[in-house]
Design an enzyme around this catalytic site. Structure first.
Site, PDB file in Angstrom:
ATOM      1  N   LYS A  32       0.869  -1.363  -0.133  1.00 37.13           N
ATOM      2  CA  LYS A  32      -0.190  -0.330  -0.369  1.00 37.13           C
ATOM      3  C   LYS A  32       0.840   1.333  -0.310  1.00 37.13           C
ATOM      4  O   LYS A  32       1.700   1.314   1.249  1.00 37.13           O
ATOM      5  CB  LYS A  32      -1.052   0.511   1.345  1.00 37.13           C
ATOM      6  CG  LYS A  32      -2.468   1.283   1.011  1.00 37.13           C
ATOM      7  CD  LYS A  32      -2.797   0.925   2.584  1.00 37.13           C
ATOM      8  CE  LYS A  32      -2.234   1.466   3.823  1.00 37.13           C
ATOM      9  NZ  LYS A  32      -2.257   3.155   4.095  1.00 37.13           N
ATOM     10  N   ASP A  59      -3.265   4.465  -1.762  1.00 42.21           N
ATOM     11  CA  ASP A  59      -4.642   4.655  -0.838  1.00 42.21           C
ATOM     12  C   ASP A  59      -4.633   6.037  -0.931  1.00 42.21           C
ATOM     13  O   ASP A  59      -3.868   7.111  -0.136  1.00 42.21           O
ATOM     14  CB  ASP A  59      -4.432   3.581   0.297  1.00 42.21           C
ATOM     15  CG  ASP A  59      -4.477   4.456   1.718  1.00 42.21           C
ATOM     16  OD1 ASP A  59      -5.847   4.813   1.463  1.00 42.21           O
ATOM     17  OD2 ASP A  59      -4.271   4.073   2.603  1.00 42.21           O
ATOM     18  N   LYS A  61      -7.335   8.274  -1.095  1.00 34.09           N
ATOM     19  CA  LYS A  61      -8.517   9.006  -1.016  1.00 34.09           C
ATOM     20  C   LYS A  61      -9.099   9.564  -1.182  1.00 34.09           C
ATOM     21  O   LYS A  61      -9.674  10.939  -1.053  1.00 34.09           O
ATOM     22  CB  LYS A  61      -8.342   8.274   1.134  1.00 34.09           C
ATOM     23  CG  LYS A  61      -8.003   7.516   1.568  1.00 34.09           C
ATOM     24  CD  LYS A  61      -8.245   7.970   3.171  1.00 34.09           C
ATOM     25  CE  LYS A  61      -8.041   6.346   4.375  1.00 34.09           C
ATOM     26  NZ  LYS A  61      -6.127   6.758   3.616  1.00 34.09           N
ATOM     27  N   ASP A  64     -13.342  15.064  -4.210  1.00 36.76           N
ATOM     28  CA  ASP A  64     -13.298  15.938  -4.715  1.00 36.76           C
ATOM     29  C   ASP A  64     -14.643  15.588  -5.268  1.00 36.76           C
ATOM     30  O   ASP A  64     -15.921  15.596  -5.389  1.00 36.76           O
ATOM     31  CB  ASP A  64     -12.295  16.338  -5.698  1.00 36.76           C
ATOM     32  CG  ASP A  64     -11.687  17.883  -6.117  1.00 36.76           C
ATOM     33  OD1 ASP A  64     -12.410  18.701  -6.218  1.00 36.76           O
ATOM     34  OD2 ASP A  64     -10.680  17.849  -5.991  1.00 36.76           O
ATOM     35  N   THR A 116     -11.341   5.840  10.479  1.00 36.59           N
ATOM     36  CA  THR A 116     -12.114   5.078  12.100  1.00 36.59           C
ATOM     37  C   THR A 116     -10.643   6.678  13.336  1.00 36.59           C
ATOM     38  O   THR A 116     -11.061   6.248  14.423  1.00 36.59           O
ATOM     39  CB  THR A 116     -10.586   4.077  12.625  1.00 36.59           C
ATOM     40  OG1 THR A 116      -8.937   3.610  11.653  1.00 36.59           O
ATOM     41  CG2 THR A 116     -11.436   2.602  11.746  1.00 36.59           C
ATOM     42  N   ARG A 207       3.566  -1.373  10.668  1.00 35.58           N
ATOM     43  CA  ARG A 207       4.113  -1.706  11.996  1.00 35.58           C
ATOM     44  C   ARG A 207       4.866  -3.064  12.369  1.00 35.58           C
ATOM     45  O   ARG A 207       6.302  -3.237  12.195  1.00 35.58           O
ATOM     46  CB  ARG A 207       3.963  -0.902  12.933  1.00 35.58           C
ATOM     47  CG  ARG A 207       4.020   0.594  12.805  1.00 35.58           C
ATOM     48  CD  ARG A 207       3.486   2.322  13.663  1.00 35.58           C
ATOM     49  NE  ARG A 207       2.185   1.765  13.529  1.00 35.58           N
ATOM     50  CZ  ARG A 207       1.643   2.544  14.108  1.00 35.58           C
ATOM     51  NH1 ARG A 207       1.698   3.292  14.677  1.00 35.58           N
ATOM     52  NH2 ARG A 207       0.203   1.852  13.627  1.00 35.58           N
TER      53      ARG A 207
HETATM   54  O1  C5P Z   1       1.245   0.249  11.278  1.00 40.54           O
HETATM   55  P1  C5P Z   1      -0.033  -0.101  10.825  1.00 40.54           P
HETATM   56  O2  C5P Z   1      -0.493  -1.662  10.931  1.00 40.54           O
HETATM   57  O3  C5P Z   1      -0.836   0.365  12.260  1.00 40.54           O
HETATM   58  O4  C5P Z   1      -0.600   0.770   9.693  1.00 40.54           O
HETATM   59  C1  C5P Z   1      -1.996   0.319   9.133  1.00 40.54           C
HETATM   60  C2  C5P Z   1      -2.001   1.248   7.916  1.00 40.54           C
HETATM   61  O5  C5P Z   1      -3.589   1.352   7.167  1.00 40.54           O
HETATM   62  C3  C5P Z   1      -1.067   2.916   7.916  1.00 40.54           C
HETATM   63  O6  C5P Z   1      -0.881   3.182   6.839  1.00 40.54           O
HETATM   64  C4  C5P Z   1      -3.101   3.411   8.554  1.00 40.54           C
HETATM   65  O7  C5P Z   1      -2.369   4.938   8.108  1.00 40.54           O
HETATM   66  C5  C5P Z   1      -3.627   2.566   7.563  1.00 40.54           C
HETATM   67  N1  C5P Z   1      -5.208   3.275   8.198  1.00 40.54           N
HETATM   68  C6  C5P Z   1      -5.582   2.880   8.839  1.00 40.54           C
HETATM   69  N2  C5P Z   1      -7.213   2.849   9.371  1.00 40.54           N
HETATM   70  C7  C5P Z   1      -8.035   3.343   8.710  1.00 40.54           C
HETATM   71  C8  C5P Z   1      -7.659   3.336   8.018  1.00 40.54           C
HETATM   72  C9  C5P Z   1      -5.553   3.307   6.624  1.00 40.54           C
HETATM   73  O8  C5P Z   1      -5.111   2.227   9.857  1.00 40.54           O
HETATM   74  N3  C5P Z   1      -9.083   3.185   8.957  1.00 40.54           N
END
Ligand code: C5P
Length: 230
Positions: A32, A59, A61, A64, A116, A207
């Site tokens: 992503k 991603d 999003k 517009d 979220t 992460r």
């Molecule tokens: O590091 P982690 O597993 O928390 O990363 C989750 C990824 O998903 C990040 O790129 C974050 O921006 C994305 N994301 C999220 N919650 C959302 C939409 C996207 O954590 N509702």
């Protein structure tokens, strides 16, 4: 290649992202690319990653006016990415325009429902009424009525959406933490197997893999947990 794992490349620049991608295997995951990395590194990075064999979820999003979002989706699909997304809050005319723009493209088109990061107060502040889960359900229904392929949602909402919309609506869920991993700043987390059992099609993981001493091993152990076979 049909891995349900999408690894979030949350890096500030291309060289870090490429070095990290080289530790992974395109047969085992997709990648992503989000706003930070794309703004910094642009289409050439996406092309480099695709040449290495990775499917890319762009991603960005989009949100517009319909004409602009349709053109942006078309430009994204022109890069050859596997998946692109828009904000369901842009409304049905915007989502239908995006769908039409991608009518002949193999690229999947999904919508973000409610971020979220938005709590009850944030939701009220912008004039939306009701419980977050009901708003998510309504926006997902709107996305489906515009023939989008699916939505991004938390694994906690996935079970409700799967029940409501059946098997052929794609659910993409971030906020995944393998057992024993730190929850970082994510509040409502689920393990990979719980998310799959709740009906998620694709798990977005950052992460727990990116910061693992051996990212490929971390990815393989997630795939073992969900019993996925290539
Ligand atoms: O590091 P982690 O597993 O928390 O990363 C989750 C990824 O998903 C990040 O790129 C974050 O921006 C994305 N994301 C999220 N919650 C959302 C939409 C996207 O954590 N509702």
């Amino acid at each position: 290649m049909n891995s349900p794992i999408i690894i979030a490349l949350d890096f500030p620049e291309a060289s870090h992202a490429i070095r990290f991608a080289d530790t992974l295997d395109p047969a085992l995951c997709r990648l992503k690319v989000g706003k930070e990395l794309f703004t910094q590194a642009g289409p050439s990075l996406v092309e480099t990653l695709m040449k290495k064999g990775f499917d890319i979820f762009l991603d960005l999003k989009f949100h517009d006016i319909p004409n602009t979002v349709a053109a942006a989706c078309k430009a994204a699909a022109g890069l050859g990415v596997w998946m692109v997304n828009v904000h369901a809050l842009g409304g049905s005319r915007m989502m239908k325009a995006a769908r039409l723009a991608l009518a002949d493209a193999p690229c999947k088109l999904i919508a973000v429902t409610l971020l979220t990061s938005m709590g009850r107060e944030d939701i009220e502040e912008i004039g939306l009424q009701g419980e977050p889960i009901d708003i998510v359900g309504r926006l997902a229904a709107l996305a489906r009525s515009c023939n989008l392929d699916g939505v991004v949602c938390s694994a906690i909402e996935a079970a409700m959406l799967r029940k409501k919309f059946g098997a052929d609506f794609c659910l993409v869920t971030p906020g995944i933490r393998p057992s024993g991993a730190s929850s970082d700043d994510q509040k409502r987390i689920m393990s990979p197997i719980e998310a799959i059992e709740s009906g998620s099609d694709y798990l977005v993981i950052g992460r727990p893999v990116r910061e693992a001493p051996d990212p490929l091993r971390a990815l393989e152990s997630i795939l073992e947990e969900i019993k996925w076979k290539n």
